[in-house]
Every structure is written in structure tokens, then in C-alpha cells.
Design an enzyme around this catalytic site. Structure first.
Site, PDB file in Angstrom:
ATOM      1  N   ASP A   1      47.658  60.894  72.007  1.00  0.00           N
ATOM      2  CA  ASP A   1      47.064  59.613  72.395  1.00  0.00           C
ATOM      3  C   ASP A   1      46.292  58.967  71.228  1.00  0.00           C
ATOM      4  OD1 ASP A   1      46.110  57.577  73.929  1.00  0.00           O
ATOM      5  OD2 ASP A   1      45.086  58.845  75.402  1.00  0.00           O
TER       6      ASP A   1
ATOM      7  N   TRP B   1      55.688  62.552  77.438  1.00  0.00           N
ATOM      8  CA  TRP B   1      55.622  61.476  78.438  1.00  0.00           C
ATOM      9  C   TRP B   1      54.512  61.834  79.430  1.00  0.00           C
ATOM     10  CZ3 TRP B   1      59.894  57.800  79.826  1.00  0.00           C
ATOM     11  CH2 TRP B   1      59.635  57.114  81.021  1.00  0.00           C
TER      12      TRP B   1
ATOM     13  N   ASP C   1      57.382  69.665  88.439  1.00  0.00           N
ATOM     14  CA  ASP C   1      58.275  69.883  89.566  1.00  0.00           C
ATOM     15  C   ASP C   1      59.715  69.880  89.082  1.00  0.00           C
ATOM     16  OD1 ASP C   1      59.345  67.056  89.716  1.00  0.00           O
ATOM     17  OD2 ASP C   1      57.220  66.649  90.051  1.00  0.00           O
TER      18      ASP C   1
ATOM     19  N   GLU D   1      41.765  83.721  60.251  1.00  0.00           N
ATOM     20  CA  GLU D   1      42.441  83.100  61.410  1.00  0.00           C
ATOM     21  C   GLU D   1      43.817  82.562  60.996  1.00  0.00           C
ATOM     22  OE1 GLU D   1      38.917  81.400  64.286  1.00  0.00           O
ATOM     23  OE2 GLU D   1      39.234  80.385  62.376  1.00  0.00           O
TER      24      GLU D   1
HETATM   25  C1  GLA Z   1      46.315  63.978  79.215  1.00  0.00           C
HETATM   26  C2  GLA Z   1      47.146  65.087  78.650  1.00  0.00           C
HETATM   27  C3  GLA Z   1      46.520  65.625  77.387  1.00  0.00           C
HETATM   28  C4  GLA Z   1      46.367  64.504  76.397  1.00  0.00           C
HETATM   29  C5  GLA Z   1      45.565  63.362  76.994  1.00  0.00           C
HETATM   30  C6  GLA Z   1      45.554  62.153  76.081  1.00  0.00           C
HETATM   31  O1  GLA Z   1      45.109  64.450  79.723  1.00  0.00           O
HETATM   32  O2  GLA Z   1      47.346  66.089  79.584  1.00  0.00           O
HETATM   33  O3  GLA Z   1      47.296  66.675  76.851  1.00  0.00           O
HETATM   34  O4  GLA Z   1      47.637  64.058  75.995  1.00  0.00           O
HETATM   35  O5  GLA Z   1      46.081  62.965  78.239  1.00  0.00           O
HETATM   36  O6  GLA Z   1      44.854  61.108  76.608  1.00  0.00           O
END
Ligand code: GLA
Length: 723
Positions: A364, A474, A531, A611
Site C-alpha cells: 500500500d 489484491w 475461500d 539474523e
Molecule cells: C491489509 C493487508 C495488509 C496490508 C494493508 C495495507 O490490512 O492485509 O497486508 O496490505 O492492508 O493497507
């Protein structure tokens, strides 16, 4: 195999290990006579007994015969208003206002191959055979076609119903289930998979009590809260023994799965679209087809049932346009949230590439004026302040690091603070004259409308064509409210929930068809739309926003009852975990994420050299073992919450296996324990982690001697190869 015994009016469906039978009786009523372990072709209606039961009425054909009642007979597709007071599968409102439907058998069709359902997901493939049973209500002028798909090798039977209006006037469907299944006894447990955001699909098991028990969704999606997959099982059933029936709905919208324990200790399972605000008009000559439901019966416990569903999903449902090993990915979300620029992304990608990660996913925040979750959705153009040269500049640089590039989208949504909303405020689902109900500060686009979908398709296509993109996430981040479409008249608003789902499927299908090189991962705030319907379009789904390794044990355990590991997105993230603040060892986070489609979701630039060494090792191991997770058979070896949680991925030829185990909170002086590993070949010798070897039968029946694992949440992976 489909067997028709004309003389006795029997239709018997045989799979390798199961039999399902129906009978057309003397009044042309279609009875359900049996579903269970495989039998011959004998007439199983002899199991049905008749008695005069008080307040159980008798249909017209039976005259004054009081022992014949739809209220007590096992029905193949129950209807409303004509004397069966248990859960109806079909409820129509006829032009005269009545809600009475009386279906009688009129004929059948056998079709080569498996039926398809236009616009809806369905199991497919050469292995399938189809039987269509034709029923009719002559007075109502309505026909019903019950479709059965038989996948012998998978013990899988699929069902769907088509309702056709043969009359001159429009009729209304108030309820049309995909599946009705009557059982002669009710001494069973009902199992469902429930939860909430970030804690999805936790298993719940309880004995059937009198009346109706049901799970479902009225959120417009299948939901985090309940899953469209349920089970009924014998009271003693467990992972490796007992009778169990699994029922799955291939649908991503409102659903209901109800079980009724009746007055005479029979029970009925009905599953389909949730009747809440569902009302579908069928014009003369037109029809409506329900989503598909799929059934597997196992007489040797849950594990076998799950593996049958897994194989069927992998081979006959999930359309994977990237078969083989999926690239190990890093996702930017938990590393950067909305706060990034090209430099930060390239730094993250550079670190990832060094560790062996192969796909960089920009989550996002890359589009419109999306600097927080308050705005920007709907504006599918690159935010040039964050990414000055656009994807045209960024993606080649990522590719030059030897990595593929992927992108997050949320096509079904719009923010009020967006160009799209300013231009088309009427494109959202919202009842006129009301303040919009917001969810995550966003509104839902009216996907019932073609012009809305076309617009979103064009905008996202433009982005996809602008750079070398090979993966899409998506997402869908809220539930539907104020479900009303400006595109439909008042009396057809009951179609909106369903048409919305059809719209989502239509757009997914377009992307699937037009971008065959792109792997699409489904997501809805994690697993809010996990689903079987979605798996037809998106071969993998982000399992949960909860990446804590310990919570994930329950989430992935519950998910695995219906869905194979290769469909579950699972990533290693930083500690303390963002969602529950728990800290677990990095090794354990790797072990748990390797039980699904493996990746990372953390700021790799903030990792220590130690790590990074562990991460590089995890990635190497995954690249070596991936086929076991992607294609192998899955065995649950324990339930989460005990001293340890263990599971195994075993190759089909049983020559290789990956066994994983995670412990709970530590205690002083723990007992020694042995881990019994089912699913191996007793006669083979397995070398474990390249060291000692053990006979298969010893590992299966006596168990592998576990070392004392001290410290909270430790883990172990045993890689086994037959000698
Ligand atoms: C949802 C998704 C996350 C991320 C956020 C972004 O919560 O499950 O993995 O992509 O949106 O806003």
C-alpha cells in the site's frame, strides 16, 4: 461413476471410497438415501422407515396416508411451504404472492465431463462426470436442475442448482441453497472455523443440539468471522479415525451453513448464499444458478478428508499461472507502511536480493495521494512525490538486482479524498439520503456496475503495462454496508450483494485472462476472504494480518482443514510482533512461515549480521524443500496449544518429508516426548537431517525421540529422505 437404475428410480454416485445415493419414489419425490463409505448399487431406500407422526402433514399425492410426510423423509433438495418444516433449500415467491414450492422429478441428463457455471468459480477438469436431475413444480411453472460433479479419485462430489422460470411472469428467489444433505442420525459433531480480524479460522467443535446451529456471513465477503467450510463428524472422529463429512462453498460473499437436528434425531445440512437481503428476480424463460458446493466424505478421519480437498483444489480448482516454485518474496508493508521513497525501497530490495529473496512487493501507499489510510484509494496512478520516475524508473532497478517486482492494489475501494470519488460520488454502495458508513475510512465501489469495473480495469491495466510486474496482491479492507446500487430499481436491490460478488469475479477473470504472467495473491485484511471461490482466481491468499508465529499455528492449522498449504501466504516478520507484541525466535518464525507460501515482511535493513545469516539459511532450505510444501501431502501431527504443535509435508511417493515442530511456553524439567509421524512408509528407512536414520514404522508408531527443547517457542525441522 454414475449409475442409473431405472427400474428402482435410483441414482448412485460412486467415488473411489464413497457412495452417494438418491431415489425417485412413487410420488416422484427425490429422496436422499445414503452418503458414506462405498457400497454396491443396492437400493438404500430400504433404510427409510415410515410412521404416522403427529403434526407432520402429507402431500397431495399421498391422500390420507398419514405415514408419508416430507417433514420426516430425507430430501435431496428441500423446499418451503409444503410440509417440510426443517431447513429449506429453496424458497420462492411466486407471482400470486405464495411461498410454496413442490418439486417433483421429471428426468435426468448425463453430461460428459464436469459442468461449468458461467461467471462463478467451479471445480473443473477431465476427471469429472456430470449428472443433472430435473425437477419441476408444475403449478408454479418452475424447473430446478440439480447438478452433480463426480471426481472419483478425490472422493469429491460437487453440487449446484439451477432454478428456471418456465412461466409467463417474473418470480422471486428468496433462498436457493447450493447443497442440502440429510443424515439419518444426529449423533454427530459440527465443526466450523471462526474468528476475527488477525485471528481467523480457529476450529470449533461441538455436538449437535436440537434445532438449528449455523455459521455465516452478512458482511458481503466470506469474512474473518466464519469460513464457508464446515464439517460434520462422528463423535469419536479424530485426525486418523472416524467418519467425517466436509462441505465447502465456492463463494466469496454472504453465505450460510446451517445444520438442523430434528425432532426425530435426523439432521440436515444446508449451505449456500445467505438469505439475508437476498431476493433475485427471474424473468420468464430465464434462470439463476447457485454457487457450487463441494463435498468429501472420509471414513478414516479428518486428515484424509483434508488431503482429498487439498489435491482436488490443487489439481482441479486453483488456476496457477506460475506453476512450480513461487519466488521467495519480501513485502514492504511491515517494513515501511506508507512512509517510503524510491531510495528506501531500493535499499530494502538490495538487502533482500543479497539474502536470496527473489520478488520485491510494493504494498500500500504507492498511488494517488495515499500517505495514510485516509485517502487515495481509487486513484490508480503512481505517486510521483514518493516515486519520482514512476514504476518505469523503479522496476528496472529492482529487476537489475535480480528480483521480480510485485504490486499491492485494492480495486474494490475508494477514499472520499480521491479524484475518483470527486468525479463519481454515485459509484459507491450507499443508500441515498444517508451519511456514508465508513470502514477503515473508505467506501466500497459498486462492482455490480459494468462501467465502474471497466474504469478500474483500465486504470490498473495502465499501471500493469507501464512496468515489468509479475505479482499482484489484491486486497479488500472492509465489510459491505448500506448495500444499495444506483444501477438497479428498488425491487431488485436484493440482488446487489450477489451481483457484487459476480462483479469481483468478472474483474478477477479479466486480469487472470489478460495478464497470464502475473501471479495474483488474494487478501482481505489478511484472511477475510479465504475461500474456495477466491482460490479459482487467486492461487494463493494472504492467510492473516497476524504474522506472530504462535498465533499463526492455530490460524494455519484451522485453514489446513479445507485449504492446502500452497494457498496460504505466510511471512516472517519482526519481533515484538506488530499485532500481539509477542517475541519468538527468528528460527521459529521461519519454521512457521515455511508451512505456506514463504516470504518476509520486515525491514531487512534493520537486521543484525547473525539474523541475516539465519535468514539466508532459511531461504536456502525453503528453495530445497519447497516442493514438499507446494505439492506434498499435509499431515497434522498435533493440535495447537499442546506442549508442541507439529505437522508434516510428505511427498506423494513418501520418499521425502519435512516435519516441523514448535513448542509452547517453556517449563522446568519437561518430560521426554516422542513425536509419532503419520503418513510415512513403514517399510522405508528415513535419514533425518543427513544424520541418523530411522525405520518408517518406528517413526510412525513409536515416534521420533524429541530432544529437550528449552526456552519459549522453540522449533525444529526434520528433513527426511528415504535411503
Ligand atoms: C491489509 C493487508 C495488509 C496490508 C494493508 C495495507 O490490512 O492485509 O497486508 O496490505 O492492508 O493497507
Amino acid at each position: 461413476m454414475i449409475v442409473h437404475d431405472e427400474q428402482n428410480g435410483l441414482f448412485t454416485l460412486h467415488t473411489k471410497n464413497t457412495t452417494y445415493q438418491m431415489k425417485v419414489d412413487k410420488y416422484n419425490i427425490l429422496l436422499h438415501t445414503y452418503y458414506g463409505p462405498r457400497l454396491g448399487d443396492a437400493d438404500l431406500s430400504r433404510l427409510i422407515r415410515y410412521a404416522d407422526r403427529g403434526f407432520s402433514p402429507n402431500p397431495g399425492e399421498a391422500g390420507h396416508c398419514r405415514t408419508y410426510s416430507l417433514d420426516t423423509l430425507p430430501q435431496e433438495y428441500s423446499t418451503s411451504g409444503a410440509g417440510d418444516f426443517r431447513l429449506p433449500s429453496l424458497e420462492l415467491e411466486l407471482p400470486d404472492g405464495s411461498h410454496v414450492t413442490e418439486l417433483r422429478y421429471t428426468g435426468f441428463r448425463r453430461v460428459e465431463g464436469k459442468y461449468v457455471i458461467e461467471g462463478l468459480p467451479a471445480f473443473f477438469g477431465d476427471g469429472g462426470e456430470t449428472l443433472v436431475l430435473l425437477l419441476e413444480d408444475a403449478a408454479a411453472k418452475v424447473a430446478v436442475e440439480l447438478c452433480y460433479g463426480v471426481f472419483e479419485d478425490y472422493d469429491l462430489i460437487t453440487r449446484a442448482a439451477r432454478i428456471i422460470n418456465l412461466g409467463p411472469e417474473t418470480i422471486e428467489i428468496c433462498r436457493a441453497a447450493s447443497l442440502c444433505l440429510d443424515f439419518p442420525a444426529a449423533d454427530m459433531d459440527y465443526i466450523s472455523f471462526n474468528g476475527r480480524h488477525a485471528m481467523e479460522r480457529c476450529m470449533d467443535r461441538s455436538p449437535l443440539r436440537p434445532g438449528v446451529q449455523s455459521v455465516g456471513s452478512v458482511r458481503g465477503t466470506s469474512s474473518h468471522q466464519h469460513n464457508p467450510f464446515v464439517m460434520l463428524c462422528s463423535r469419536d472422529a479424530g485426525e486418523e479415525h472416524g467418519l467425517c463429512y466436509g462441505a465447502m462453498l465456492l463463494y466469496s460473499g454472504n453465505f450460510e451453513a446451517g445444520v438442523e437436528r430434528s425432532q426425530f434425531e435426523t439432521c440436515r445440512l444446508v449451505m449456500g448464499i445467505n438469505p439475508y437481503h437476498f431476493r433475485y428476480s427471474i424473468r420468464p424463460g430465464k434462470g439463476f444458478t447457485t454457487p457450487e458446493a463441494a463435498l468429501v466424505f472420509s471414513n478414516c478421519g479428518f486428515g484424509n478428508m483434508s488431503r482429498q480437498f487439498h489435491r482436488a483444489i490443487m489439481e482441479h480448482l486453483r488456476r496457477d499461472n506460475r506453476p512450480g516454485r513461487k519466488p521467495v518474496l519480501v513485502n514492504s508493508w511491515e517494513a515501511a507502511y506508507f512512509d517510503f521513497d524510491s531510495e528506501k525501497l531500493l535499499e530494502l530490495a538490495g538487502q533482500a536480493a543479497e539474502l536470496g529473496i527473489e520478488l520485491f512487493v510494493l504494498d500500500d501507499g504507492w498511488f494517488g495521494r495515499r500517505n495514510s489510510d485516509l485517502g487515495g484509494l481509487g486513484d490508480w496512478w503512481v505517486n510521483r512525490e514518493k516515486l519520482p520516475g514512476g514504476l518505469e524508473a523503479l522496476v528496472p532497478k529492482i529487476n537489475a538486482l535480480g528480483m521480480e517486482f510485485g504490486l499491492w492494489i485494492e480495486p474494490e475501494m475508494v477514499s472520499e479524498d480521491s479524484e475518483l470519488y470527486r468525479q463519481h460520488p454515485d459509484w459507491v454502495l450507499c443508500t441515498p439520503g444517508r451519511e456514508p458508513v465508513r470502514g477503515r475510512s473508505q467506501l466500497v465501489l459498486d462492482f455490480t456496475r459494468e462501467e465502474v469495473r471497466d474504469h478500474i480495469y483500465r486504470e490498473i491495466s495502465r499501471v500493469l503495462s507501464s512496468a515489468n510486474i509479475s505479482y499482484l496482491k489484491w486486497d479488500m479492507n472492509r465489510s459491505l454496508t448500506q448495500v444499495w446500487s444506483a444501477g438497479l430499481p428498488a425491487q431488485r436491490q436484493g440482488e446487489v450483494y450477489h451481483r457484487y460478488v459476480l462483479g469481483v469475479y468478472e474483474l478477477l477473470e479479466r486480469f487472470h485472462r489478460d495478464y497470464p504472467g502475473i501471479l495474483i495473491e488474494g487478501c482481505s485484511g489478511g484472511g477475510g476472504r479465504f475461500d474456495a471461490g477466491m482460490l479459482y482466481y487467486t492461487p494463493q491468499i494472504w492467510c492473516s494480518d497476524n504474522t506472530d508465529a504462535i498465533d499463526r499455528l492455530s490460524i494455519q492449522y484451522g485453514t489446513s482443514f479445507a485449504y492446502p498449504p500452497c494457498t496460504m501466504g505466510a511471512h516472517v516478520s519482526a519481533v515484538p510482533n506488530e499485532i500481539n507484541r509477542r517475541s519468538t525466535p527468528l528460527e521459529t518464525r521461519g519454521t512457521v512461515a515455511m508451512a505456506g507460501v514463504f516470504g518476509y515482511e520486515m525491514d531487512l535493513c534493520k537486521t543484525s549480521p547473525e539474523e541475516r545469516e539465519i535468514i539466508a539459511r532459511q531461504i536456502c532450505r525453503y528453495k530445497e524443500w519447497w516442493d514438499l510444501v507446494e505439492q506434498g501431502d499435509y499431515y497434522r501431527l498435533s493440535t495447537p496449544g499442546e506442549a508442541f504443535t507439529a505437522w508434516a509435508h510428505i511427498s506423494r511417493d513418501k520418499r521425502r518429508a519435512l516435519v516441523s515442530l514448535v513448542t509452547g511456553p517453556t517449563h522446568a524439567a519437561p518430560p521426554f516426548m516422542n513425536l509419532r509421524i503419520s503418513g510415512l512408509e513403514p517399510g522405508l528407512n528415513y535419514r533425518i537431517n543427513g544424520a541418523e536414520s530411522f525405520p518408517g514404522d518406528l517413526l510412525m508408531y513409536a515416534g521420533y525421540p524429541l530432544p529437550l527443547l528449552l526456552g519459549d517457542y522453540q522449533s525444529m525441522q526434520l528433513y527426511m529422505e528415504a535411503e
